[in-house]
Design a protein around this motif. Structure first.
Motif, PDB file in Angstrom:
ATOM      1  N   GLY A  21       0.793  -1.220   0.000  1.00 11.30           N
ATOM      2  CA  GLY A  21       0.000   0.000   0.000  1.00 11.30           C
ATOM      3  C   GLY A  21       0.823   1.264   0.000  1.00 11.30           C
ATOM      4  N   GLU A  22       2.147   1.161   0.170  1.00 13.55           N
ATOM      5  CA  GLU A  22       2.988   2.363   0.223  1.00 13.55           C
ATOM      6  C   GLU A  22       3.591   2.717  -1.133  1.00 13.55           C
ATOM      7  N   PHE A  23       3.358   1.904  -2.142  1.00 14.29           N
ATOM      8  CA  PHE A  23       3.955   2.144  -3.458  1.00 14.29           C
ATOM      9  C   PHE A  23       2.839   2.428  -4.454  1.00 14.29           C
ATOM     10  N   VAL A  24       2.898   3.575  -5.104  1.00 16.67           N
ATOM     11  CA  VAL A  24       1.900   3.982  -6.093  1.00 16.67           C
ATOM     12  C   VAL A  24       2.613   4.133  -7.427  1.00 16.67           C
ATOM     13  N   GLU A  25       2.357   3.187  -8.326  1.00 18.35           N
ATOM     14  CA  GLU A  25       2.975   3.254  -9.654  1.00 18.35           C
ATOM     15  C   GLU A  25       2.075   4.061 -10.587  1.00 18.35           C
ATOM     16  N   VAL A  26       2.654   5.089 -11.211  1.00 17.90           N
ATOM     17  CA  VAL A  26       1.916   5.969 -12.120  1.00 17.90           C
ATOM     18  C   VAL A  26       2.531   5.830 -13.510  1.00 17.90           C
ATOM     19  N   PHE A  27       1.757   5.287 -14.427  1.00 21.07           N
ATOM     20  CA  PHE A  27       2.227   5.128 -15.800  1.00 21.07           C
ATOM     21  C   PHE A  27       1.871   6.386 -16.585  1.00 21.07           C
ATOM     22  N   VAL A  28       2.868   7.189 -16.885  1.00 18.66           N
ATOM     23  CA  VAL A  28       2.669   8.395 -17.698  1.00 18.66           C
ATOM     24  C   VAL A  28       2.780   7.950 -19.154  1.00 18.66           C
ATOM     25  N   ASP A  29       1.654   7.659 -19.745  1.00 21.52           N
ATOM     26  CA  ASP A  29       1.570   6.967 -21.031  1.00 21.52           C
ATOM     27  C   ASP A  29       1.529   7.971 -22.177  1.00 21.52           C
ATOM     28  N   THR A  30       2.577   7.978 -22.962  1.00 19.16           N
ATOM     29  CA  THR A  30       2.662   8.846 -24.133  1.00 19.16           C
ATOM     30  C   THR A  30       3.159   8.032 -25.311  1.00 19.16           C
ATOM     31  N   PRO A  31       2.473   8.017 -26.450  1.00 22.51           N
ATOM     32  CA  PRO A  31       2.967   7.282 -27.621  1.00 22.51           C
ATOM     33  C   PRO A  31       4.358   7.773 -28.023  1.00 22.51           C
ATOM     34  N   LEU A  32       5.167   6.864 -28.551  1.00 23.04           N
ATOM     35  CA  LEU A  32       6.531   7.211 -28.930  1.00 23.04           C
ATOM     36  C   LEU A  32       6.560   8.366 -29.922  1.00 23.04           C
ATOM     37  N   ALA A  33       5.652   8.355 -30.885  1.00 21.54           N
ATOM     38  CA  ALA A  33       5.638   9.427 -31.893  1.00 21.54           C
ATOM     39  C   ALA A  33       5.400  10.790 -31.254  1.00 21.54           C
ATOM     40  N   VAL A  34       4.509  10.822 -30.247  1.00 21.09           N
ATOM     41  CA  VAL A  34       4.228  12.087 -29.556  1.00 21.09           C
ATOM     42  C   VAL A  34       5.443  12.534 -28.758  1.00 21.09           C
ATOM     43  N   ALA A  35       6.073  11.582 -28.048  1.00 17.37           N
ATOM     44  CA  ALA A  35       7.267  11.927 -27.269  1.00 17.37           C
ATOM     45  C   ALA A  35       8.374  12.444 -28.180  1.00 17.37           C
ATOM     46  N   GLU A  36       8.508  11.850 -29.377  1.00 16.25           N
ATOM     47  CA  GLU A  36       9.541  12.312 -30.321  1.00 16.25           C
ATOM     48  C   GLU A  36       9.241  13.720 -30.816  1.00 16.25           C
ATOM     49  N   PRO A  80       4.048  -0.669 -17.551  1.00 19.35           N
ATOM     50  CA  PRO A  80       3.432  -1.342 -16.402  1.00 19.35           C
ATOM     51  C   PRO A  80       2.209  -2.141 -16.830  1.00 19.35           C
ATOM     52  N   GLU A  81       2.000  -3.260 -16.166  1.00 19.93           N
ATOM     53  CA  GLU A  81       0.850  -4.106 -16.484  1.00 19.93           C
ATOM     54  C   GLU A  81      -0.353  -3.768 -15.610  1.00 19.93           C
ATOM     55  N   ASN A  82      -0.111  -3.410 -14.340  1.00 21.01           N
ATOM     56  CA  ASN A  82      -1.214  -3.090 -13.418  1.00 21.01           C
ATOM     57  C   ASN A  82      -0.842  -1.893 -12.543  1.00 21.01           C
ATOM     58  N   PRO A  83      -0.645  -0.716 -13.152  1.00 19.33           N
ATOM     59  CA  PRO A  83      -0.283   0.448 -12.336  1.00 19.33           C
ATOM     60  C   PRO A  83      -1.470   0.923 -11.501  1.00 19.33           C
ATOM     61  N   GLU A  84      -1.167   1.573 -10.397  1.00 22.56           N
ATOM     62  CA  GLU A  84      -2.249   2.159  -9.590  1.00 22.56           C
ATOM     63  C   GLU A  84      -2.957   3.277 -10.356  1.00 22.56           C
ATOM     64  N   LEU A  85      -2.179   4.031 -11.157  1.00 17.27           N
ATOM     65  CA  LEU A  85      -2.750   5.125 -11.943  1.00 17.27           C
ATOM     66  C   LEU A  85      -2.205   5.076 -13.362  1.00 17.27           C
ATOM     67  N   HIS A  86      -3.090   5.293 -14.328  1.00 16.01           N
ATOM     68  CA  HIS A  86      -2.698   5.336 -15.736  1.00 16.01           C
ATOM     69  C   HIS A  86      -3.021   6.739 -16.251  1.00 16.01           C
ATOM     70  N   ILE A  87      -1.994   7.496 -16.580  1.00 14.51           N
ATOM     71  CA  ILE A  87      -2.161   8.862 -17.059  1.00 14.51           C
ATOM     72  C   ILE A  87      -1.941   8.886 -18.569  1.00 14.51           C
ATOM     73  N   ASP A  88      -2.994   9.108 -19.326  1.00 11.26           N
ATOM     74  CA  ASP A  88      -2.888   9.208 -20.784  1.00 11.26           C
ATOM     75  C   ASP A  88      -2.679  10.672 -21.134  1.00 11.26           C
ATOM     76  N   THR A  89      -1.452  11.011 -21.510  1.00 11.64           N
ATOM     77  CA  THR A  89      -1.126  12.430 -21.727  1.00 11.64           C
ATOM     78  C   THR A  89      -1.680  12.972 -23.039  1.00 11.64           C
ATOM     79  N   THR A  90      -2.269  12.069 -23.860  1.00  7.68           N
ATOM     80  CA  THR A  90      -2.947  12.582 -25.060  1.00  7.68           C
ATOM     81  C   THR A  90      -4.349  13.082 -24.720  1.00  7.68           C
ATOM     82  N   LYS A  91      -4.823  12.785 -23.509  1.00  9.44           N
ATOM     83  CA  LYS A  91      -6.164  13.194 -23.094  1.00  9.44           C
ATOM     84  C   LYS A  91      -6.143  14.160 -21.914  1.00  9.44           C
TER      85      LYS A  91
END
Length: 640
Positions: free
Chosen positions: A558-573, A602-613
């Protein structure tokens, strides 16, 4: 008629009893490709009359079909079972075969000759008492001869048969035989191989395999079979050592019986003997030695038994029963040889599992001291081990384990390495000794703990781990999260990837090994910050799942919160705020994540942040809302 039947039954019973009490010898055949290993084993099986009629018929048919021996039996076909082996005429897998003579039972492992199958050779050699190293008389000693000799020595096989094969192709020349023997004895002197017996032979023709050959009258030593039937094997040495029995199973068939089952791997155990249980160190007396056939007064090396004790002691699977006056050592840090057996390289700092006997513990591999060029015995500097490579390194396990040095006891000093995610065996090793610091460095008891520090700050500590590609916006979002938490009165600290590389990790590059070490260090720092009662924000690409899972395992549930900052490679480039993607595309920046180095989302992050949205501000609000809800669950309301 009944009398005859009784006599036959008695004869069968006597034969089975005699067979049951024969000693067992395990041996391997090794050498370079096409030196005749499979042919030799096939010849042994044939001449020891261990083939059924249908097997012999199939061999005759296959030999005619393949046609490699001009119509004669092709004994290699008995062993080379894989279709790929028959097509290529080589041995790929380790093929195990059983046969027996009047004097002994045998299990033989036919091991591969190709360099890329060294891991298979290690598997076959790990339980062997004798190695038959086959050399083609026409070729003499080859690189693979040196390689296999080193592995044989490393794995503790002290008896080697130098089988100089295909002597028929050099006219049974004594000069050729003597030259190869002299060269090999010089090679053996560089290793710890103590006993070498050289035998001239032709496996194809049967010369000196089971009967002396008339064509080598100049040779006065044993045939191969005579040697295998009489050589003194490792159990003799193990039996004279101190008692060892790893506990495989706690045997509780009913409320009145509690025994500890396992195989004796060293020494002798007598009823009434004092034993010590490791790692706990508790002692007791042997009350009974139980077997399927009844109780014993004593048990010897190789026997499987169940032991009952006079005292109630907490013993679990993986513990070890030892002689009280000569116990094994207990430690959590070691020096060891490691043989790497995975297509993926060994990564120091990554968390693995170690299995020694029945005990499985968490394992961390320290920096390599060196790797060994098995062709020249040269020690080379290295950061990692690739498939089939061998090196020496320090190991750290997450709890003390009982062990002996491998050279003293192969069963209590040999281990395998397991990948934590795939559960695949990726390496094998041999313990040398415990590191001195494992005995001298101890945890210091502290009066003020994490809970006390957290109460003082009025918050629940946590690690918020933001992971994603370069340019995904991790640092921007993490900075906004910290500002918002600071405004709420939270005590935080932000560990940013670039900032940490200016100090704590300034000595690390961007290779896979260095990335693993980078995240290992950051995970340990984040753990200390949680212990200090802080909310640690970690903004790192952290491309590998294994390291993120290791970081998670450092703190409480419960002390670890994984946040996937999800950005497509093309957008990051397209963003590319530092121009790194352009450099990577031009080949100026090696090992760049997303280009020539993998990113494992990540396969099961606590939070999934879609930076395109979501904008960075919205992403930060989402993370803070999650943390505040987490704080409410822990404290019954947001504390300020």
């Amino acid at each position: 008629m009944a009398h005859v039947s009784n006599l036959i039954a008695e004869d069968i019973e006597q034969y089975l009893e005699a067979h049951q009490h024969k000693g067992l010898l395990r041996f391997i055949t090794c050498g370079s490709v096409d030196d005749g290993k499979s042919t030799l084993i096939g010849r042994l099986l044939y001449e020891s009359k261990m083939l059924f009629a249908d097997q012999l018929a199939a061999l005759e048919a296959d030999s005619k079909k393949v046609g490699t021996q001009g119509g004669a039996l092709d004994f290699a076909l008995l062993v080379d079972g894989l279709a790929a082996e028959r097509e290529q005429g080589i041995t790929i897998d380790v093929a195990y075969r059983f046969f027996s003579t009047d004097r002994r039972k045998f299990i033989v492992a036919d091991t591969p000759g190709h360099e890329q199958y060294n891991r298979n050779m290690v598997t076959g050699a790990s339980t062997a008492d004798v190695a038959i190293l086959i050399v083609d008389a026409r070729k003499g000693l080859l690189t693979q001869t040196r390689r296999h000799s080193y592995i044989v020595s490393l794995l503790g096989i002290r008896h080697v048969v130098l089988a100089i094969n295909k002597l028929d192709l050099v006219d049974y020349s004594k000069d050729v035989f003597d030259r190869i023997v002299d060269e090999y004895r010089a090679l053996a002197a560089q290793t710890s191989i103590a006993h070498v017996v050289a035998i001239p032979m032709s496996a194809l023709n049967g010369d000196n395999v089971t009967v002396p050959s008339e064509r080598t009258r100049w040779y006065h030593g044993p045939t191969l079979m005579a040697y295998l039937e009489t050589v003194e094997i490792g159990d003799d040495a193990a039996q004279s050592g101190a008692f060892r029995m790893p506990v495989q199973w706690v045997n509780r068939p009913n409320a009145d019986f509690r025994g500890f089952s396992g195989r004796v791997v060293g020494g002798t155990l007598r009823r009434g003997a004092r034993v010590r249980v490791l790692p706990s160190g508790r002692e007791s007396t042997v009350e009974r030695i139980v077997t399927f056939d009844g109780d014993l007064e004593q048990a010897v090396t190789g026997q499987s038994i169940t032991v009952t004790l006079t005292d109630e002691i907490d013993i679990s699977r993986g513990d070890m029963l030892c002689a009280a006056d000569a116990p094994a050592s207990v430690a959590d840090q070691f020096e060891a040889n490691v043989v790497w057996m995975s297509d993926e390289p060994m990564l120091p700092g990554r968390k693995y599992l170690m299995k020694l006997g029945a005990k499985t513990v968490g394992l961390s591999i320290g920096p390599l001291k060196y790797k060994v060029n098995v062709n020249t015995m040269e020690r080379l500097p290295a950061k990692t081990l690739e498939l089939n490579e061998i090196g020496v390194c320090n190991l750290h396990v997450d709890q003390g384990i009982a062990f002996d040095a491998y050279q003293e006891n192969r069963d209590t000093g040999g281990f395998i390495i397991i990948d934590r995610l795939s559960n695949a065996t990726v390496g094998a090793g041999m313990l040398h000794f415990a590191l001195r610091r494992s005995q001298n460095v101890h945890w210091q008891a502290l009066e003020i703990n994490k809970d006390a520090r957290a109460r003082l700050k009025g918050q629940t500590p946590a690690v918020v781990w933001l992971t994603g590609l370069s340019g995904a916006g991790k640092s921007t979002i993490a900075n906004l999260v910290e500002k918002k938490l600071h405004a709420l009165g939270r005590h935080t600290y932000l560990l940013d990837g670039d900032n940490v590389r200016h100090g704590l990790c300034m000595d690390l590059g961007f290779t896979e090994v260095d990335r693993v070490e980078n995240i290992r260090r950051v995970g340990e720092v984040a753990k200390l910050m949680v212990d200090a009662g802080l909310i640690a924000l970690v903004s790192f690409i952290s491309p590998f799942r294994a390291e993120r899972e290791t970081a998670r395992g450092l703190v409480a549930d419960g002390e670890f919160v994984e946040v996937f900052v999800d950005t497509p490679l093309a957008v990051a480039e397209r963003r590319d705020p530092k121009g790194l993607y352009k450099k990577a595309r031009r080949g100026e920046l090696k090992n760049f994540t997303g280009i020539d180095s993998a990113y494992e989302p990540p396969e099961n992050p606590e939070l999934h942040i879609d930076t395109t949205k979501l904008t960075p501000e919205e992403a930060a609000e989402k993370i803070v809302a999650y943390l505040c809800e987490d704080q409410r669950r822990d404290s019954g309301g947001v504390r300020s």
